[in-house]
Design an enzyme around this catalytic site. Structure first.
Site, PDB file in Angstrom:
ATOM      1  N   PHE A 182     136.475  49.313  54.106  1.00 15.48           N
ATOM      2  CA  PHE A 182     137.596  50.079  54.656  1.00 15.48           C
ATOM      3  C   PHE A 182     137.842  49.754  56.130  1.00 15.48           C
ATOM      4  O   PHE A 182     138.360  50.578  56.881  1.00 15.48           O
ATOM      5  CB  PHE A 182     137.373  51.588  54.468  1.00 15.48           C
ATOM      6  CG  PHE A 182     137.075  51.971  53.045  1.00 15.48           C
ATOM      7  CD1 PHE A 182     138.071  51.964  52.078  1.00 15.48           C
ATOM      8  CD2 PHE A 182     135.780  52.296  52.659  1.00 15.48           C
ATOM      9  CE1 PHE A 182     137.796  52.287  50.766  1.00 15.48           C
ATOM     10  CE2 PHE A 182     135.498  52.625  51.348  1.00 15.48           C
ATOM     11  CZ  PHE A 182     136.507  52.612  50.389  1.00 15.48           C
ATOM     12  N   ARG A 183     137.417  48.549  56.565  1.00 12.35           N
ATOM     13  CA  ARG A 183     137.612  48.074  57.934  1.00 12.35           C
ATOM     14  C   ARG A 183     136.893  48.942  58.968  1.00 12.35           C
ATOM     15  O   ARG A 183     137.241  48.958  60.143  1.00 12.35           O
ATOM     16  CB  ARG A 183     139.103  47.954  58.270  1.00 12.35           C
ATOM     17  CG  ARG A 183     139.881  47.073  57.288  1.00 12.35           C
ATOM     18  CD  ARG A 183     141.263  46.753  57.783  1.00 12.35           C
ATOM     19  NE  ARG A 183     141.230  45.896  58.963  1.00 12.35           N
ATOM     20  CZ  ARG A 183     141.073  44.572  58.945  1.00 12.35           C
ATOM     21  NH1 ARG A 183     140.913  43.943  57.788  1.00 12.35           N
ATOM     22  NH2 ARG A 183     141.055  43.875  60.060  1.00 12.35           N
ATOM     23  N   LEU A 184     135.888  49.665  58.523  1.00  8.67           N
ATOM     24  CA  LEU A 184     135.063  50.470  59.438  1.00  8.67           C
ATOM     25  C   LEU A 184     133.831  49.643  59.823  1.00  8.67           C
ATOM     26  O   LEU A 184     132.700  49.968  59.480  1.00  8.67           O
ATOM     27  CB  LEU A 184     134.677  51.792  58.764  1.00  8.67           C
ATOM     28  CG  LEU A 184     135.864  52.688  58.410  1.00  8.67           C
ATOM     29  CD1 LEU A 184     135.411  53.911  57.635  1.00  8.67           C
ATOM     30  CD2 LEU A 184     136.604  53.108  59.680  1.00  8.67           C
TER      31      LEU A 184
END
Length: 206
Positions: A182-184
């Site tokens: 989730f691009r975290l």
């Protein structure tokens, strides 16, 4: 969704970046198909315009990150003019990236001679024959130059050209990036006020 993965052990408890870089590079050497030591080097010209190109890292230690080049090339002239540069490693198979930037120094003649002596004979000839980054009227001109220097150094050792040596980037910041869902992503930056300063470790928002 749990965010517990964002505090993984990837960055360990180390308070300096070079050991961590060594671990990541070793893993990249086992997973990358080609040139795990390939790195993008960014420089700036006299007009403030950036340039970036790929080179091969040839060494690193607590003093910095070393690569070799023709000092009369575009990157050579830009680094000599600004004495600053940046690097970016990207290991796609591991979903990892390392960025660093800092001041640049020229390696010693002994270091340059030692590495130059390990290069294949053809590469040593090429260091003499190529007027790197300058206009070339045709492939034949390059081949002619290679033939001339091959004949000139047909026997014996091939000395290192005076315009060919190495640069050492002495980083002021080194950032480690690891892909997360989730691009975290995980981002950890090591920073210091001067090349001989004490490192501070800061976790960054993705």
């Amino acid at each position: 969704m749990s965010l517990s993965g964002l505090t993984s052990g990837d960055f360990t408890e180390q308070n300096e970046p070079f050991s961590l870089f060594g671990e990541w590079l070793k893993e990249a050497e086992a997973s990358e198909l080609n040139d795990p030591n390939a790195v993008a080097v960014a420089t700036v010209d006299e007009h403030g315009l950036p340039n970036v190109r790929m080179v091969l890292l040839k060494g690193y230690d607590e003093r910095g990150f070393v690569f070799f080049t023709n000092f009369e090339s575009q990157k050579g002239q830009e680094i000599l003019g600004q004495k600053k540069a940046a690097m970016c490693f990207h290991w796609k198979s591991l979903r990892r990236q390392v960025r660093l930037r800092g001041e640049v120094e020229v390696v010693s003649d002994a270091e340059a001679d030692e590495y130059y002596a390990t290069r294949p004979r053809g590469s040593r000839i090429g260091a003499w024959a190529s007027k790197q980054s300058r206009p070339l009227e045709g492939r034949f001109a390059l081949e002619k130059s290679v033939a001339e220097y091959t004949a000139r150094h047909a026997l014996g050792d091939i000395p290192r050209p005076p315009h060919w040596s190495g640069f050492r980037i002495r980083p002021l910041t080194i950032e480690f990036w690891h892909d997360r869902p989730f691009r975290l992503h995980d981002r950890m930056e090591f920073r210091r006020p001067a090349p001989d300063g004490v490192w501070e470790k800061v976790r960054m928002y993705p």
